[in-house]
Scaffold this motif. Structure first.
Motif, PDB file in Angstrom:
ATOM      1  N   ARG A   1      35.583  34.276  38.608  1.00 29.69           N
ATOM      2  CA  ARG A   1      34.141  34.222  38.846  1.00 29.69           C
ATOM      3  C   ARG A   1      33.766  34.754  40.220  1.00 29.69           C
ATOM      4  N   GLY A   2      34.720  34.917  41.123  1.00 30.96           N
ATOM      5  CA  GLY A   2      34.368  35.336  42.474  1.00 30.96           C
ATOM      6  C   GLY A   2      35.591  35.813  43.228  1.00 30.96           C
TER       7      GLY A   2
ATOM      8  N   MET B   1      39.864  37.467  42.565  1.00 23.76           N
ATOM      9  CA  MET B   1      40.359  38.741  43.080  1.00 23.76           C
ATOM     10  C   MET B   1      41.485  38.517  44.092  1.00 23.76           C
ATOM     11  N   GLN B   2      41.388  37.434  44.872  1.00 24.16           N
ATOM     12  CA  GLN B   2      42.493  37.091  45.766  1.00 24.16           C
ATOM     13  C   GLN B   2      43.768  36.836  44.961  1.00 24.16           C
ATOM     14  N   THR B   3      43.641  36.152  43.838  1.00 20.29           N
ATOM     15  CA  THR B   3      44.805  35.862  42.998  1.00 20.29           C
ATOM     16  C   THR B   3      45.470  37.148  42.530  1.00 20.29           C
ATOM     17  N   LEU B   4      44.669  38.122  42.114  1.00 21.73           N
ATOM     18  CA  LEU B   4      45.235  39.404  41.699  1.00 21.73           C
ATOM     19  C   LEU B   4      45.938  40.091  42.869  1.00 21.73           C
TER      20      LEU B   4
ATOM     21  N   GLU C   1      29.496  34.293  29.042  1.00 23.52           N
ATOM     22  CA  GLU C   1      29.305  35.223  30.153  1.00 23.52           C
ATOM     23  C   GLU C   1      30.498  36.164  30.312  1.00 23.52           C
ATOM     24  N   PRO C   2      30.249  37.474  30.420  1.00 23.93           N
ATOM     25  CA  PRO C   2      31.344  38.419  30.655  1.00 23.93           C
ATOM     26  C   PRO C   2      31.790  38.403  32.113  1.00 23.93           C
ATOM     27  N   VAL C   3      32.934  39.049  32.385  1.00 23.65           N
ATOM     28  CA  VAL C   3      33.402  39.211  33.763  1.00 23.65           C
ATOM     29  C   VAL C   3      32.376  40.044  34.526  1.00 23.65           C
ATOM     30  N   ARG C   4      32.027  39.606  35.723  1.00 24.97           N
ATOM     31  CA  ARG C   4      31.061  40.344  36.531  1.00 24.97           C
ATOM     32  C   ARG C   4      31.779  41.450  37.304  1.00 24.97           C
TER      33      ARG C   4
ATOM     34  N   GLY D   1      42.442  30.055  51.939  1.00 21.31           N
ATOM     35  CA  GLY D   1      41.434  30.147  50.889  1.00 21.31           C
ATOM     36  C   GLY D   1      40.346  31.151  51.228  1.00 21.31           C
ATOM     37  N   VAL D   2      39.692  31.676  50.190  1.00 21.05           N
ATOM     38  CA  VAL D   2      38.600  32.628  50.410  1.00 21.05           C
ATOM     39  C   VAL D   2      37.252  32.055  49.986  1.00 21.05           C
ATOM     40  N   PHE D   3      37.240  30.813  49.488  1.00 20.78           N
ATOM     41  CA  PHE D   3      35.951  30.216  49.145  1.00 20.78           C
ATOM     42  C   PHE D   3      35.331  29.616  50.407  1.00 20.78           C
TER      43      PHE D   3
END
Length: 754
Positions: free
Chosen positions: A163-164, A168-171, A429-432, A516-518
């Motif tokens: 969702r945020g 993307m950090q995980t990837l 909801e699709p991937v944003r 963390g990036v949140f």
């Protein structure tokens, strides 16, 4: 089933026998075929509690048993520590029979457990994204030995991660780990709520050179028990106020509660919470709120009802600001099927933590997404019971002089829209896509430098920009970032021209918060004697009260330097505050809300009070022609604009009105209720207003022109360390949905011409 069953390792077959499974589920058959018979990535998507975790791990563990890895063989990434703890014990029992070690690694895991893994890398490792970042940063040299024979990466609840920035950090982490260990593990994504599987499959496959298989799973038809009721927080309820012909009050309705009678709750209490209080009695339930503040308030009120009625407290609390001991205590007590307890919670119990046989879920107001609705309802319906959710919509009674927009029950419409979108279309909801993740770009740049030592600018660009989340970031943007970081001493350049962390950068990287990036608020730890209760953002002064853990506490001492608050328990009620909560709503939901007002059907799950309130809203909408035209006069020179747009397109439209409309329209006093309506005063006619908007929309509006001249919209965690040009660009092009706003404006203009 027999072919798949025979392919499983003996200890897996024994596990199935011991648990008396009569057959494998559809998802387990499909997953086994994809994992055993292909070399592709796999995306497993099916309903909550359908057995996705076992579906993935039965064939993975079979391979690890048949061909034991010489390092960690499977990496399981989860968004929640609690989910890891839950899966750890489930997997540990299964793997113990085959001597396959199962390790877990997060902030609450002992150093001795981690040391054993480092000394004997093997089996399955379960970890959060933040702990994996810490592992790559602090134990960079150990990564090859830990993972050189890694075969699988399992990403649980993949929809919540993507969702945020955290997704993307995980990837990025998976790609960085794969490079360091020189491996290319297969990726297995698990989720119950994916709107566009093909888009998610492409995200999952990024950087692997593999395709992604999406097994087609046709599960058994599922029956839902759904209920949606509406309550005013005080005064007469909708059925009492509604005197339309043909409407009657169902005196036997389970929903008939007023402010004077709340079935065991004190007189003049909140009737919606009285309803929850009454209908959780004797059952094991979850009560979902959309914020931690509301969760605290609801828990405190429900506990006060128990006290008023001289009943034992049967309400627990679970959210992200509570200490781990409080959360784990709630989870453990909920697993005890002998106790009829209810836990008030936020998204922390939305995901698949096993807390036993839940009978009913309550949702206060509407969640922001169809995905959340499905996840929350899916917490029930396990162990043979149908999923059951009761929506409780609460609103203050509109004032007699309230303007039109304030008389519409937005949350009620939103709840109906969420349910209808899924039941009618199976829409989620699709991937944003299309974001420009500059905040994450900063974070990964610093992480790579911290773990790699000095590298040349070209090497750094190659290491970072080739990570799949940065495919839309240009080389020029990256040069701009690096020049800025040099100027601000976040990085420095050696005499040889290589780059390494600067003093300012080291201060940021050398703290656990960097993992963390949140976005995190500055939090104070709250303690009562030796017990840690949790954290708060803005502690009140000494002598005042604060709410946490479903109780009220008196502040005895504040230590600002150490960020500690010492408290003692007292009686009373005060609001809690844990920082702002954002909710992003898709345009499809707003459009379906509009349709709810237009169509004259009754929904089977809508209870009498909610039905009466809906009829009232439809009458108001019809009289005002609310769904026929976007701009409604609400008195004098005051107008309300109803765009029926999702959060990002609504925000773009709001900016267009504020930044691009000509002065002669006289638009002023803009008041916004996102994403439902915009209210303002103006001198012009509605025709002139729409025409002016259309002129802007037809001129290929530059998103960056919608920012104010000196505005630097800092939203993401590391935005403050970026050059202002990138912050502005990231917001304008990656957040504002200008094309969605302009498309809606042109619809209005064309409709006006007809």
């Amino acid at each position: 089933m027999s072919d798949v069953f025979e392919q499983y390792a003996p200890f897996v077959r024994d596990f199935i026998y011991e648990h008396e499974w009569e057959s494998l589920r559809a998802i387990q058959l499909a997953a086994a075929d994809a994992i055993f018979n292909t070399t592709s990535n796999v995306l497993l998507t099916s309903s909550t509690a359908s057995g996705k975790t076992e579906a993935a791990f039965f064939p993975i563990l079979t391979e690890l048993w048949e061909n034991p890895p010489t390092s960690v063989g499977a990496l399981y990434i989860s968004p929640l520590k609690a989910l890891i703890n839950d899966q750890f014990y489930r997997l540990e029992d299964l793997c113990a029979q085959a001597d396959i070690p199962v390790w877990h690694w997060h902030g609450d895991v002992s150093a001795s457990h981690k040391a054993k893994l480092l000394n004997h890398p093997s089996g399955v490792l379960q970890i959060t994204p933040e702990s994996l970042e810490a592992l790559l940063l602090r134990r960079h040299a150990a990564i090859p030995a830990l993972f050189y024979d890694l075969r699988y990466v399992v990403i649980d609840e993949i929809h919540s991660l993507l969702r945020g920035d955290r997704g993307m950090q995980t990837l990025c982490l998976i790609e960085r780990l794969s490079r360091l260990a020189d491996v290319n593990p297969r990726r297995i994504g698990l989720s119950a709520t994916i709107g566009d599987p093909q888009s998610m499959a492409a995200v999952l496959a990024a950087g692997t050179g593999r395709t992604t298989v999406i097994p087609r799973v046709v599960g058994p038809r599922q029956t839902w028990h759904l209920s949606m009721e509406h309550f005013y927080t005080s005064g007469p309820q909708a059925t009492e106020l509604h005197k339309e012909a043909g409407q009657h009050q169902d005196s036997s309705s389970q929903a008939e509660l007023s402010s004077e009678k709340t079935n065991g709750a004190p007189a003049l209490a909140d009737p919606g919470l009285g309803y929850i209080y009454e209908h959780t009695r004797g059952k094991k339930c979850l009560v979902f709120s959309n914020s931690r503040e509301e969760c605290e308030a609801v828990t405190s009120t429900l506990r006060s009802y128990c006290e008023y009625n001289h009943e034992p407290d049967r309400f627990l609390i679970h959210h992200g600001n509570l200490s781990s001991s409080f959360r784990e205590s709630a989870e453990n007590r909920m697993r005890d099927d002998e106790e009829a307890l209810t836990t008030c919670t936020t998204a922390t119990l939305e995901l698949g933590i096993d807390i036993g046989r839940l009978e009913r879920a309550f949702q206060i107001d509407a969640p922001f997404t169809v995905s959340s609705f499905l996840q929350r309802m899916g917490r029930t319906g396990r162990r043979g019971l149908p999923p059951e959710m009761w929506f409780v919509m609460r609103e203050d009674q509109p004032e007699p002089r309230s303007l039109l927009p304030e008389t519409i029950p937005w949350k009620l419409l939103q709840g109906i829209a969420l349910v209808q979108l899924y039941t009618e279309e199976h829409w989620v909801e699709p991937v944003r896509e299309g974001r420009l993740p500059y905040s994450l770009l900063y974070h990964q740049t610093m992480a790579v430098l911290a773990s790699s030592g000095d590298v040349s600018p070209a090497q750094l660009a190659r290491l970072v920009l080739t990570l799949s989340p940065f495919k839309n970031v240009s080389t020029d943007d990256y040069k701009l970032l690096l020049r800025h970081l040099l100027q601000t001493e976040h990085i420095q350049q050696t005499e040889e021209g290589t780059l390494l962390l600067g003093l300012a950068g080291e201060r940021i990287v050398n703290t656990f918060r960097f993992y963390g990036v949140f976005v995190e608020n500055e939090e104070y730890t709250v303690r009562s004697e030796s017990q840690e209760l949790g954290t708060v953002v803005q502690p009140p002064p000494v002598g005042e009260k604060l709410a946490i853990a479903g109780q009220v506490w008196l502040v005895e001492e504040l230590n600002h330097k150490r960020r500690l608050v010492y408290v003692t328990m007292v009686k009373g009620k005060v609001p809690a505050y844990f920082g702002n909560v954002a909710g992003d709503i898709n345009t499809r939901i707003l459009e379906r809300m509009k349709q709810v007002l237009v169509e004259q059907i009754e929904y089977a799950y809508v209870r009498p009070q909610a039905q009466a309130r809906l009829v009232q809203a439809r009458n108001v909408a019809r009289m005002a022609r609310l769904t026929d035209k976007p701009l409604i006069n609400v008195g004098g020179d005051t107008w309300a604009l109803f765009p029926w747009l999702g959060s990002y397109a609504f925000l773009a439209l709001e900016r267009i009105i504020k930044r691009k409309l000509p002065a002669h329209l006289g638009v002023k006093g803009i008041d916004v209720c996102r994403p439902y309506y915009i209210q303002f005063r103006m001198d012009a006619t509605p025709e002139a207003f729409i025409a002016a908007l259309a002129e802007v929309a037809s001129t290929n509006c530059n998103p960056e022109e919608l920012l104010f001249d000196s505005e630097v919209p800092v939203f993401d965690k590391y935005d403050e360390y970026l050059p202002s040009e990138l912050v502005r660009k990231g917001f304008a092009h990656g957040v504002l949905d200008v094309s969605g706003a302009c498309a809606r404006i042109m619809q209005w203009a064309q409709s006006q011409l007809r």
